[in-house]
Design a protein around this motif. Structure first.
Motif, PDB file in Angstrom:
ATOM      1  N   HIS A   3       0.633  -1.136  -0.076  1.00 32.01           N
ATOM      2  CA  HIS A   3      -0.082   0.061   0.032  1.00 32.01           C
ATOM      3  C   HIS A   3       0.852   1.186  -0.032  1.00 32.01           C
ATOM      4  O   HIS A   3       0.379   2.224  -0.560  1.00 32.01           O
ATOM      5  CB  HIS A   3      -0.793  -0.087   1.305  1.00 32.01           C
ATOM      6  CG  HIS A   3      -1.937  -1.032   1.106  1.00 32.01           C
ATOM      7  ND1 HIS A   3      -2.982  -1.507   0.289  1.00 32.01           N
ATOM      8  CD2 HIS A   3      -1.867  -2.425   2.140  1.00 32.01           C
ATOM      9  CE1 HIS A   3      -3.343  -2.778   0.568  1.00 32.01           C
ATOM     10  NE2 HIS A   3      -2.748  -3.152   1.555  1.00 32.01           N
ATOM     11  N   THR A   4       2.047   1.281   0.443  1.00 28.67           N
ATOM     12  CA  THR A   4       3.113   2.355   0.515  1.00 28.67           C
ATOM     13  C   THR A   4       3.212   2.641  -0.752  1.00 28.67           C
ATOM     14  O   THR A   4       3.452   2.006  -1.321  1.00 28.67           O
ATOM     15  CB  THR A   4       4.231   2.099   1.477  1.00 28.67           C
ATOM     16  OG1 THR A   4       3.898   1.497   2.836  1.00 28.67           O
ATOM     17  CG2 THR A   4       5.158   3.181   1.778  1.00 28.67           C
ATOM     18  N   ALA A   5       3.351   4.151  -0.963  1.00 30.25           N
ATOM     19  CA  ALA A   5       3.572   4.823  -2.447  1.00 30.25           C
ATOM     20  C   ALA A   5       2.870   4.275  -3.514  1.00 30.25           C
ATOM     21  O   ALA A   5       3.144   4.243  -4.638  1.00 30.25           O
ATOM     22  CB  ALA A   5       5.142   4.417  -2.582  1.00 30.25           C
TER      23      ALA A   5
ATOM     24  N   CYS B 121       3.766 -14.479   6.167  1.00 30.60           N
ATOM     25  CA  CYS B 121       5.199 -14.902   6.424  1.00 30.60           C
ATOM     26  C   CYS B 121       5.832 -15.095   4.982  1.00 30.60           C
ATOM     27  O   CYS B 121       7.202 -14.912   4.901  1.00 30.60           O
ATOM     28  CB  CYS B 121       5.215 -16.059   7.292  1.00 30.60           C
ATOM     29  SG  CYS B 121       4.546 -15.870   9.154  1.00 30.60           S
ATOM     30  N   ALA B 122       5.167 -15.864   4.364  1.00 35.91           N
ATOM     31  CA  ALA B 122       6.040 -16.143   3.183  1.00 35.91           C
ATOM     32  C   ALA B 122       6.411 -15.034   2.184  1.00 35.91           C
ATOM     33  O   ALA B 122       7.414 -14.722   1.277  1.00 35.91           O
ATOM     34  CB  ALA B 122       5.185 -17.013   2.158  1.00 35.91           C
ATOM     35  N   ALA B 123       5.321 -13.999   2.079  1.00 34.32           N
ATOM     36  CA  ALA B 123       5.361 -12.680   1.262  1.00 34.32           C
ATOM     37  C   ALA B 123       6.684 -11.776   1.878  1.00 34.32           C
ATOM     38  O   ALA B 123       7.524 -11.538   0.970  1.00 34.32           O
ATOM     39  CB  ALA B 123       4.215 -11.832   1.440  1.00 34.32           C
ATOM     40  N   LEU B 124       6.899 -11.892   3.219  1.00 32.83           N
ATOM     41  CA  LEU B 124       8.038 -11.204   3.969  1.00 32.83           C
ATOM     42  C   LEU B 124       9.336 -12.019   3.317  1.00 32.83           C
ATOM     43  O   LEU B 124      10.306 -11.446   3.092  1.00 32.83           O
ATOM     44  CB  LEU B 124       7.759 -11.185   5.260  1.00 32.83           C
ATOM     45  CG  LEU B 124       6.884 -10.053   5.760  1.00 32.83           C
ATOM     46  CD1 LEU B 124       6.798 -10.185   7.145  1.00 32.83           C
ATOM     47  CD2 LEU B 124       7.427  -8.563   5.404  1.00 32.83           C
TER      48      LEU B 124
ATOM     49  N   GLY C 237      15.987  -1.765   4.125  1.00 33.41           N
ATOM     50  CA  GLY C 237      15.955  -0.395   3.999  1.00 33.41           C
ATOM     51  C   GLY C 237      14.398   0.201   3.821  1.00 33.41           C
ATOM     52  O   GLY C 237      13.721  -0.323   4.217  1.00 33.41           O
ATOM     53  N   GLU C 238      14.461   1.517   3.518  1.00 31.45           N
ATOM     54  CA  GLU C 238      13.057   1.978   3.522  1.00 31.45           C
ATOM     55  C   GLU C 238      12.969   2.266   2.224  1.00 31.45           C
ATOM     56  O   GLU C 238      13.573   2.445   1.334  1.00 31.45           O
ATOM     57  CB  GLU C 238      13.276   3.423   4.397  1.00 31.45           C
ATOM     58  CG  GLU C 238      13.356   3.124   5.695  1.00 31.45           C
ATOM     59  CD  GLU C 238      13.391   4.420   6.651  1.00 31.45           C
ATOM     60  OE1 GLU C 238      13.238   5.427   6.034  1.00 31.45           O
ATOM     61  OE2 GLU C 238      13.534   4.067   7.766  1.00 31.45           O
TER      62      GLU C 238
ATOM     63  N   GLU D 253      10.946  -2.334   4.839  1.00 31.83           N
ATOM     64  CA  GLU D 253      10.848  -2.403   6.190  1.00 31.83           C
ATOM     65  C   GLU D 253       9.738  -1.523   6.637  1.00 31.83           C
ATOM     66  O   GLU D 253       8.822  -1.903   7.504  1.00 31.83           O
ATOM     67  CB  GLU D 253      12.034  -2.093   6.914  1.00 31.83           C
ATOM     68  CG  GLU D 253      13.092  -2.959   7.041  1.00 31.83           C
ATOM     69  CD  GLU D 253      14.594  -2.618   7.322  1.00 31.83           C
ATOM     70  OE1 GLU D 253      14.574  -1.651   8.284  1.00 31.83           O
ATOM     71  OE2 GLU D 253      15.511  -3.010   6.874  1.00 31.83           O
ATOM     72  N   ASP D 254       9.496  -0.368   5.834  1.00 29.14           N
ATOM     73  CA  ASP D 254       8.716   0.741   6.395  1.00 29.14           C
ATOM     74  C   ASP D 254       7.425   0.558   5.558  1.00 29.14           C
ATOM     75  O   ASP D 254       6.449   1.492   5.752  1.00 29.14           O
ATOM     76  CB  ASP D 254       9.155   2.295   6.293  1.00 29.14           C
ATOM     77  CG  ASP D 254       9.507   2.462   4.883  1.00 29.14           C
ATOM     78  OD1 ASP D 254       9.778   1.614   3.948  1.00 29.14           O
ATOM     79  OD2 ASP D 254       9.625   3.717   4.528  1.00 29.14           O
TER      80      ASP D 254
END
Length: 71
Positions: A19-21, A39-42, A49-50, A61-62
């Motif tokens: 959803h970010t950006a 968990c698999a997505a991560l 980094g950001e 991470e953000d």
């Protein structure tokens, strides 16, 4: 001593959305539950980094992200 047994259902496809950006759909993972799909997505799509203004198809991470069952 009793042991808990967990029965997992069959794996299914989950789409991964960042959803970010306004990045959107970045790919998919195959898992049997939403929790395991996150968990698999991560595991498969994360990057250190950001995000900043990057539109890279990964999870930083953000980032805020979710998984949705594919149709």
């Amino acid at each position: 001593m009793s042991r808990a047994t967990h029965t997992l259902g069959p794996a299914r496809e989950w789409r991964v959305f960042v959803h970010t950006a306004n990045v959107g759909d970045i790919g998919s993972v195959m898992e049997s539950s939403e929790e395991l799909a996150r968990c698999a997505a991560l595991s498969h799509h994360s990057k250190e980094g950001e995000r900043g203004s990057s539109k890279s198809l990964c999870i930083f991470e953000d980032d805020e992200f979710d998984v949705r069952g594919a149709r």
